[in-house]
Design an enzyme around this catalytic site. Structure first.
Site, PDB file in Angstrom:
ATOM      1  N   ASP A  86       0.868  -1.160   0.000  1.00 44.94           N
ATOM      2  CA  ASP A  86       0.000   0.000   0.000  1.00 44.94           C
ATOM      3  C   ASP A  86       0.918   1.227   0.000  1.00 44.94           C
ATOM      4  O   ASP A  86       2.124   1.110   0.252  1.00 44.94           O
ATOM      5  CB  ASP A  86      -0.878  -0.030   1.256  1.00 44.94           C
ATOM      6  CG  ASP A  86      -1.733   1.197   1.407  1.00 44.94           C
ATOM      7  OD1 ASP A  86      -2.287   1.671   0.400  1.00 44.94           O
ATOM      8  OD2 ASP A  86      -1.842   1.695   2.540  1.00 44.94           O
TER       9      ASP A  86
ATOM     10  N   ASP B 152      -0.304   4.966   1.065  1.00 46.71           N
ATOM     11  CA  ASP B 152      -0.621   5.878   2.167  1.00 46.71           C
ATOM     12  C   ASP B 152      -0.614   5.166   3.510  1.00 46.71           C
ATOM     13  O   ASP B 152      -1.317   4.176   3.704  1.00 46.71           O
ATOM     14  CB  ASP B 152      -2.002   6.507   1.937  1.00 46.71           C
ATOM     15  CG  ASP B 152      -2.021   7.390   0.705  1.00 46.71           C
ATOM     16  OD1 ASP B 152      -1.305   8.395   0.696  1.00 46.71           O
ATOM     17  OD2 ASP B 152      -2.747   7.058  -0.256  1.00 46.71           O
TER      18      ASP B 152
END
Length: 211
Positions: A3, A5
């Site tokens: 991922d 963020d």
């Protein structure tokens, strides 16, 4: 599968600051659970949600305004998580890396270029490019498709509740690196096979371990 963020970029405080100010400036009302609900949503989803809070702009206008402000902040400085660059470059030497992010394509490209990590990822996916954002598995499934690998043979590194649910729903083994300010819900964290204190603890040996 990474991922972006909250895992590689400490962006959630920036997202919250920018979106909270944008909502207030345009007549909306930020709710106590707004930030947790927004984490993992695609651009279209969070823009529609902010509109539902009373923002006096269309979702398209909201998305453009917020993303423009985020890009400007990132061009000044990308708030990388501790160990992010070192960990990605270290793992890139021995495993194939992909990325599935809820950020718009523009911001993914700005961040990876600024951090010097673009070449480390064989495939990157924005949830703008799939039908549904996290917690739906679409982004992770598309990243695996672009890599030409079975999702069940992938390991996802996530921090948020919706991200953990997304990767698990895609059939991937999940490693959680929770953000200290935005910890995932207990039920989502329970989906992770491992919970690590930081990115420095993420090793190639751990990626190959089933539990």
């Amino acid at each position: 599968m990474f991922d972006l963020d909250g895992v590689l970029v400490d962006s959630e405080p920036v997202w919250e600051e920018v979106r909270r100010a944008f909502v207030a400036e345009h007549g909306g009302t930020w709710q106590p659970d707004t930030q947790s609900r927004l984490m993992g949503m695609s651009t279209q989803e969070w823009a529609a949600y902010l509109h539902s809070l009373g923002v006096s702009l269309s979702p398209d206008e909201i998305a453009r305004g917020v993303v423009d402000q985020m890009a400007a902040r990132y061009r000044d400085e990308v708030p990388l998580m501790p160990g992010a660059v070192k960990t990605v470059r270290r793992l890139h030497e021995s495993v194939t890396l992909g990325l599935a992010s809820s950020s718009p394509r523009t911001l993914i490209d700005v961040v990876l270029e600024a951090a010097g990590l673009t070449a480390c990822f064989a495939a990157t996916v924005s949830t703008e490019e799939v039908e549904r954002g996290k917690p739906a598995p679409d982004g992770y499934l598309e990243a695996a498709r672009r890599l030409g690998v079975d999702p069940r043979k992938c390991v996802a590194v996530e921090d948020s509740s919706n991200g953990l649910r997304s990767a698990h729903a895609a059939g991937m083994r999940v490693i959680a690196v929770p953000h200290p300010r935005y910890p995932p819900a207990p039920d989502a964290l329970a989906l992770a096979g491992r919970v690590l204190p930081d990115l420095d603890a993420l090793t190639t040996e751990l990626l190959g371990s089933p539990s």
